[in-house]
Scaffold this motif. Structure first.
Motif, PDB file in Angstrom:
ATOM      1  N   VAL A  11     -33.643  -6.976   9.331  1.00 25.78           N
ATOM      2  CA  VAL A  11     -33.292  -5.587   9.666  1.00 25.78           C
ATOM      3  C   VAL A  11     -32.261  -5.554  10.802  1.00 25.78           C
ATOM      4  O   VAL A  11     -31.324  -4.768  10.768  1.00 25.78           O
ATOM      5  CB  VAL A  11     -34.556  -4.773  10.025  1.00 25.78           C
ATOM      6  N   SER A  63     -34.813   1.486  16.788  1.00 19.59           N
ATOM      7  CA  SER A  63     -33.527   1.144  17.390  1.00 19.59           C
ATOM      8  C   SER A  63     -33.442  -0.367  17.594  1.00 19.59           C
ATOM      9  O   SER A  63     -34.422  -1.091  17.438  1.00 19.59           O
ATOM     10  CB  SER A  63     -33.379   1.857  18.733  1.00 19.59           C
ATOM     11  N   ALA A  64     -32.264  -0.819  17.971  1.00 15.82           N
ATOM     12  CA  ALA A  64     -32.042  -2.252  18.178  1.00 15.82           C
ATOM     13  C   ALA A  64     -32.914  -2.778  19.319  1.00 15.82           C
ATOM     14  O   ALA A  64     -33.464  -3.875  19.228  1.00 15.82           O
ATOM     15  CB  ALA A  64     -30.573  -2.516  18.464  1.00 15.82           C
ATOM     16  N   ALA A 120     -23.081  -1.521  11.589  1.00 14.84           N
ATOM     17  CA  ALA A 120     -22.391  -0.999  12.770  1.00 14.84           C
ATOM     18  C   ALA A 120     -20.927  -1.413  12.772  1.00 14.84           C
ATOM     19  O   ALA A 120     -20.101  -0.736  13.388  1.00 14.84           O
ATOM     20  CB  ALA A 120     -23.080  -1.481  14.046  1.00 14.84           C
ATOM     21  N   GLU A 175     -28.955  -6.430   9.276  1.00 19.15           N
ATOM     22  CA  GLU A 175     -28.454  -5.307   8.468  1.00 19.15           C
ATOM     23  C   GLU A 175     -27.861  -4.231   9.366  1.00 19.15           C
ATOM     24  O   GLU A 175     -26.804  -3.658   9.054  1.00 19.15           O
ATOM     25  CB  GLU A 175     -29.571  -4.714   7.613  1.00 19.15           C
ATOM     26  N   ASN A 176     -28.548  -3.929  10.468  1.00 18.57           N
ATOM     27  CA  ASN A 176     -28.051  -2.906  11.392  1.00 18.57           C
ATOM     28  C   ASN A 176     -26.742  -3.356  12.036  1.00 18.57           C
ATOM     29  O   ASN A 176     -25.837  -2.541  12.220  1.00 18.57           O
ATOM     30  CB  ASN A 176     -29.094  -2.605  12.478  1.00 18.57           C
ATOM     31  N   LYS A 185     -36.894  -0.161   9.846  1.00 16.96           N
ATOM     32  CA  LYS A 185     -35.546   0.396   9.662  1.00 16.96           C
ATOM     33  C   LYS A 185     -35.317   1.654  10.492  1.00 16.96           C
ATOM     34  O   LYS A 185     -34.177   1.999  10.791  1.00 16.96           O
ATOM     35  CB  LYS A 185     -35.299   0.681   8.185  1.00 16.96           C
ATOM     36  N   THR A 186     -36.394   2.342  10.880  1.00 19.46           N
ATOM     37  CA  THR A 186     -36.238   3.555  11.677  1.00 19.46           C
ATOM     38  C   THR A 186     -36.144   3.268  13.169  1.00 19.46           C
ATOM     39  O   THR A 186     -35.813   4.158  13.942  1.00 19.46           O
ATOM     40  CB  THR A 186     -37.413   4.516  11.437  1.00 19.46           C
TER      41      THR A 186
END
Length: 69
Positions: free
Chosen positions: A60, A14-15, A68, A63-64, A11-12
């Motif tokens: 994840v 980046s894409a 966004a 979710e991101n 989760k920490t």
């Protein structure tokens, strides 16, 4: 506890980092399947672990993407 830490680490990231990790996990899964087909794989449960890790990474990423929007 170990799995929760792995998810928190995901989760920490980046894409771009998640996509790199996803590609690496898919390559690892391919190699494990190849070893299994040629009877060289000793720990067959590793395939299951890698498949679950791929699902975690994809979750994840989704979710991101949803956050966004």
């Amino acid at each position: 506890m170990k799995i929760n830490k792995y998810v928190e680490d995901l989760k920490t990231k980046s894409a771009a980092e998640l996509n790199v990790e996803l590609v690496a996990a898919k390559k690892e899964l391919f190699n494990l399947r190849f070893q299994n087909a040629t009877n060289q794989l000793e720990n067959t449960s590793r395939i299951k672990d890698v498949r679950r890790n791929i699902a975690r990474i994809q979750t994840v990423i989704a979710e991101n993407a949803k956050a966004a929007n």
